[in-house]
Design an enzyme around this catalytic site. Structure first.
Site, mmCIF file in Angstrom:
data_model
loop_
_atom_site.group_PDB
_atom_site.id
_atom_site.type_symbol
_atom_site.label_atom_id
_atom_site.label_comp_id
_atom_site.label_asym_id
_atom_site.label_seq_id
_atom_site.Cartn_x
_atom_site.Cartn_y
_atom_site.Cartn_z
ATOM 1 N N TYR A 64 10.842 -7.968 14.934
ATOM 2 C CA TYR A 64 9.552 -8.069 14.785
ATOM 3 C C TYR A 64 8.667 -8.316 16.045
ATOM 4 O O TYR A 64 7.643 -7.600 16.328
ATOM 5 C CB TYR A 64 9.069 -9.190 13.609
ATOM 6 N N ARG A 67 8.712 -5.055 17.515
ATOM 7 C CA ARG A 67 7.763 -3.892 16.850
ATOM 8 C C ARG A 67 6.300 -4.644 17.237
ATOM 9 O O ARG A 67 5.365 -3.418 17.589
ATOM 10 C CB ARG A 67 8.092 -4.085 15.500
ATOM 11 N N ASN A 98 1.269 0.457 5.971
ATOM 12 C CA ASN A 98 1.386 0.245 7.165
ATOM 13 C C ASN A 98 1.263 -1.047 7.853
ATOM 14 O O ASN A 98 0.337 -1.902 6.997
ATOM 15 C CB ASN A 98 0.852 1.116 8.412
ATOM 16 N N ASP A 100 0.481 -2.287 11.175
ATOM 17 C CA ASP A 100 0.099 -2.203 12.217
ATOM 18 C C ASP A 100 -1.097 -2.232 12.734
ATOM 19 O O ASP A 100 -1.867 -2.561 13.804
ATOM 20 C CB ASP A 100 0.458 -0.828 12.869
ATOM 21 N N HIS A 115 1.633 -4.005 2.689
ATOM 22 C CA HIS A 115 3.027 -4.608 2.798
ATOM 23 C C HIS A 115 2.802 -5.758 3.907
ATOM 24 O O HIS A 115 3.504 -6.018 4.708
ATOM 25 C CB HIS A 115 3.891 -3.624 3.423
HETATM 26 N N1 APR Z 1 1.414 13.168 10.265
HETATM 27 C C1 APR Z 1 1.696 13.073 8.703
HETATM 28 N N2 APR Z 1 2.930 12.545 8.167
HETATM 29 C C2 APR Z 1 3.880 12.573 9.125
HETATM 30 C C3 APR Z 1 3.815 12.516 10.376
HETATM 31 C C4 APR Z 1 2.342 12.674 10.978
HETATM 32 N N3 APR Z 1 2.227 13.169 12.041
HETATM 33 N N4 APR Z 1 5.197 12.419 10.992
HETATM 34 C C5 APR Z 1 5.746 12.125 9.694
HETATM 35 N N5 APR Z 1 5.053 12.290 8.923
HETATM 36 C C6 APR Z 1 5.491 11.827 7.389
HETATM 37 C C7 APR Z 1 7.082 12.197 7.147
HETATM 38 O O1 APR Z 1 7.039 13.331 6.813
HETATM 39 C C8 APR Z 1 7.400 11.301 5.930
HETATM 40 O O2 APR Z 1 7.256 11.907 4.707
HETATM 41 O O3 APR Z 1 5.368 10.554 7.068
HETATM 42 C C9 APR Z 1 6.331 10.104 6.156
HETATM 43 C C10 APR Z 1 6.809 8.603 6.552
HETATM 44 O O4 APR Z 1 7.734 8.367 5.609
HETATM 45 P P1 APR Z 1 8.376 6.880 5.720
HETATM 46 O O5 APR Z 1 9.395 6.928 7.123
HETATM 47 O O6 APR Z 1 9.303 6.768 4.545
HETATM 48 O O7 APR Z 1 7.229 5.805 5.632
HETATM 49 P P2 APR Z 1 6.395 5.257 4.643
HETATM 50 O O8 APR Z 1 6.474 6.095 3.556
HETATM 51 O O9 APR Z 1 5.393 4.426 5.260
HETATM 52 O O10 APR Z 1 7.474 4.147 4.074
HETATM 53 C C11 APR Z 1 7.034 3.225 2.986
HETATM 54 O O11 APR Z 1 9.043 1.642 3.511
HETATM 55 O O12 APR Z 1 10.469 0.765 4.977
HETATM 56 C C12 APR Z 1 9.265 0.501 3.991
HETATM 57 O O13 APR Z 1 8.073 -0.949 4.258
HETATM 58 C C13 APR Z 1 8.151 -0.021 4.869
HETATM 59 O O14 APR Z 1 6.020 0.615 4.313
HETATM 60 C C14 APR Z 1 7.262 0.893 4.557
HETATM 61 C C15 APR Z 1 7.650 1.677 3.354
#
Ligand code: APR
Length: 240
Positions: A64, A67, A98, A100, A115
């Protein structure tokens, strides 16, 4: 942008954004499940669970700390800024997965951190909480009460902060348009928010270069990045 959706955006009273790691990808912060995803390099079960923390608090803290350093060096991108700009024209709420803080740094004023936040820490035992933007020389840091401190984030298997989640459902249930940007909708209960919006007959717009598990229930899928697409959404209002 489809005429009809542009019209829906114009007459909307409240626009709710549900965002995930993808919206911060263009700020240089890796997603979790995308090609460059964090979970490709690390096993989430070894870092983002309460058991992982008590198994090896130093390792989890180091992850963390690393990050947090990257996130504090990152800047909000055009997608974050567009959502903040939209507040000039509409009642905008941001329900983000997020941690962040980039929505707030872009100027969004009504952000619900489902989260938690990487700049918040809390005691594992007492009710001590604090915001931090520096690194700790020694991890895990200890609370004055003698117990370990931990990142104030939601780990797999933990429930979301009740007050934030209750408010998020209220917002999802009362919006006219929900924009789902940068999330795979892989994680619950955040991935149920579009269902609450649908119950209120909201228009669902998805901004994601890839298909997600809810794409077939979406009214308009914009297969592009958030930094490219969201400024166009704001320009609808700037034209008048
Ligand atoms: N613009 C829009 N979407 C995008 C971009 C971009 N530039 N780049 C990637 N993506 C999309 C990907 O296609 C994917 O569907 O963003 C999504 C990211 O998905 P994840 O990596 O699963 O992230 P997220 O949905 O935020 O995960 C949810 O999971 O690990 C836990 O707590 C963590 O908050 C997180 C939660």
């Amino acid at each position: 942008m489809f005429e009809s959706v542009a019209e829906k955006l114009k007459i909307a009273k409240k626009i709710v954004f549900v965002t995930g790691a993808g919206i911060s990808q263009e700020s240089g912060i890796p997603t979790f499940r995308g090609k460059d995803g964090l979970w490709r390099k690390y096993d989430p079960m070894k870092l983002a669970t309460i058991d992982a923390f008590y198994d090896d608090p130093k390792l989890v803290w180091e992850w963390y700390e690393d990050r947090r350093k990257n996130i504090l060096a990152a800047k909000p991108n055009l997608g974050h800024v567009a959502i903040a700009d939209l507040e000039k024209y509409k009642d905008v709420r941001v329900l983000t997965q997020n941690i962040d803080g980039l929505h707030q740094r872009a100027g969004s004023s009504k952000v619900y951190e489902l989260h938690g936040s990487i700049i918040k820490i809390k005691c594992t035992v007492c009710d001590f909480k604090k915001e931090i933007t520096t690194s700790f020389s020694k991890v895990p840091p200890m609370c004055k009460c003698g117990n370990m401190l931990r990142p104030d984030v939601v780990w797999f298997g933990e429930s979301l902060p009740q007050d934030v989640w209750t408010e998020a459902i209220i917002q999802a249930r009362s919006c006219d348009v929900m924009v789902i940007a940068g999330t795979s909708l892989a994680v619950s209960p955040a991935n149920t928010l579009p269902l609450y919006a649908k119950q209120n007959n909201a228009v669902l717009i998805e901004v994601n270069p890839e298909v997600t598990q809810m794409s077939n229930a979406i009214d308009l899928s914009i297969r592009n990045t958030s930094a490219n697409s969201l400024p166009n959404m704001v320009s609808i209002f700037e034209e008048n």
